[in-house]
Design an enzyme around this catalytic site. Structure first.
Site, PDB file in Angstrom:
ATOM      1  N   CYS A  34     -10.809  12.318   1.672  1.00 18.36           N
ATOM      2  CA  CYS A  34      -9.464  11.541   1.978  1.00 18.36           C
ATOM      3  C   CYS A  34      -8.847  11.323   0.672  1.00 18.36           C
ATOM      4  CB  CYS A  34      -9.333  10.711   2.932  1.00 18.36           C
ATOM      5  SG  CYS A  34      -7.826   9.818   3.202  1.00 18.36           S
ATOM      6  N   GLU A  64       1.291 -20.403   9.090  1.00 19.86           N
ATOM      7  CA  GLU A  64       0.642 -19.403   9.552  1.00 19.86           C
ATOM      8  C   GLU A  64       0.151 -19.281  11.111  1.00 19.86           C
ATOM      9  OE1 GLU A  64      -1.099 -15.715  10.389  1.00 19.86           O
ATOM     10  OE2 GLU A  64      -0.056 -15.903   8.423  1.00 19.86           O
ATOM     11  N   CYS A 121       7.373  -5.512   4.802  1.00 18.53           N
ATOM     12  CA  CYS A 121       6.704  -4.019   5.078  1.00 18.53           C
ATOM     13  C   CYS A 121       7.679  -3.324   5.675  1.00 18.53           C
ATOM     14  CB  CYS A 121       5.595  -4.102   5.366  1.00 18.53           C
ATOM     15  SG  CYS A 121       5.203  -5.047   7.070  1.00 18.53           S
TER      16      CYS A 121
END
Length: 296
Positions: free
Chosen positions: A4, A173, A250
């Site tokens: 990969c 968090e 993201c």
């Protein structure tokens, strides 16, 4: 699959040996997944590339037989990898071979080493992550002594670099385990007095909770793909406005949604926007935008 090209070569080279190992194991039908984590070790004294540590986490549904223990130990030593076992959830992982395992990645610009467990969330590309962190900290324009918020702070990937620049950082968090790891990283790097961490469900942020946190001079937001809609809505509905916000994402779609709230409802000006190629050979990118309060 025999190789990969997205994986580091050392990890790609393990694909065939791993397949042969699994086929030979007694518990091959009771091992549903293998996770891979890669750590970057301290740079060699001769200035050569930092050596890589590979950790493999085997999810196991049954106790490991003596024969399989021998096979796993031989594989770890032959291929110079760490092996971890995970009998249940991510918090149940334990090192198998060697017994004393540690993983970390460097943020050399800030003289930091960030410890992590192989099931913790870290950015997949350490070199690009280091560049992204440096850019985010520069965009914030931190001044020593300022109170800076780091929302969705994880392991402290942005918190500790900001503390290294002299800020007083509060990291929030949702995962208690990541907060504990961030606190340990702050102690390990001599920053316990400048960075503290609290568990908080940031998807349930309200204007009242937001008002009680500050007043942050600057703010870093780095949410998962769902974005930070509750946070930016709370900012828009309160009178607590950080002078500068850097938003790392993201998912460009949720960044665009949240940017619209910051600009059109909270009154910020979009100062910069760009992308970071964190995920080469894929359609995914990391995005970054900075926002300024106009009275700054």
């Amino acid at each position: 699959m025999r190789e990969c090209h997205v994986l580091p070569p050392r990890v790609s080279d393990l694909l065939v040996p791993l397949r042969e190992l699994i086929i030979a194991m007694d518990m091959r039908d009771r091992m549903p997944q293998i996770e891979v984590a890669v750590a970057q070790n301290p740079r060699r004294p001769d200035g050569g590339p930092s050596p890589m540590t590979i950790a493999l986490v085997f999810r196991i549904l049954d106790p490991v037989s003596p024969a399989d223990r021998d096979r796993l130990a031989a594989f770890a030593r032959t291929h110079a990898v760490q092996l971890w076992l995970q009998p249940k959830g991510p918090d149940t992982i334990e090192p198998f071979d060697p017994a004393d395992c540690s993983l970390s990645y460097p943020l050399a610009e800030f003289d930091l080493r960030m410890p992590f467990l192989p099931t913790d969330f870290t950015q997949v590309n350490h070199q690009i992550n280091a560049s992204m962190v440096g850019q985010a900290v520069r965009l914030l324009e931190i001044q020593p002594g300022e109170l800076v918020g780091d929302l969705f702070c994880g392991l402290g990937n942005f918190s500790l670099p900001m503390a290294r620049r002299g800020a007083q950082v509060l990291g929030l968090e949702g995962a208690a385990s990541l907060c504990r790891r961030a606190e340990q990283a702050a102690r390990d790097n001599g920053l316990a007095g400048q960075a503290r961490f609290e568990v908080a469900d940031l998807f349930q942020m309200t204007p009242e909770r937001w008002q009680a946190l500050g007043p942050f001079k600057r703010l870093l937001i780095d949410p998962p793909r769902e974005g930070a809609a509750a946070v930016v809505a709370a900012i828009a509905a309160s009178d607590h406005r950080p002078e500068r916000i850097v938003y790392v994402s993201c998912n460009p779609a949720t960044l665009a949604r949240d940017a619209a709230i910051l600009v059109h409802q909270a009154g910020y000006r979009l100062a910069t926007a760009g992308i970071v190629n964190m995920f080469p050979h894929t359609s995914h990118v990391e995005s970054m935008a900075s926002f300024e309060w106009p009275d700054r």
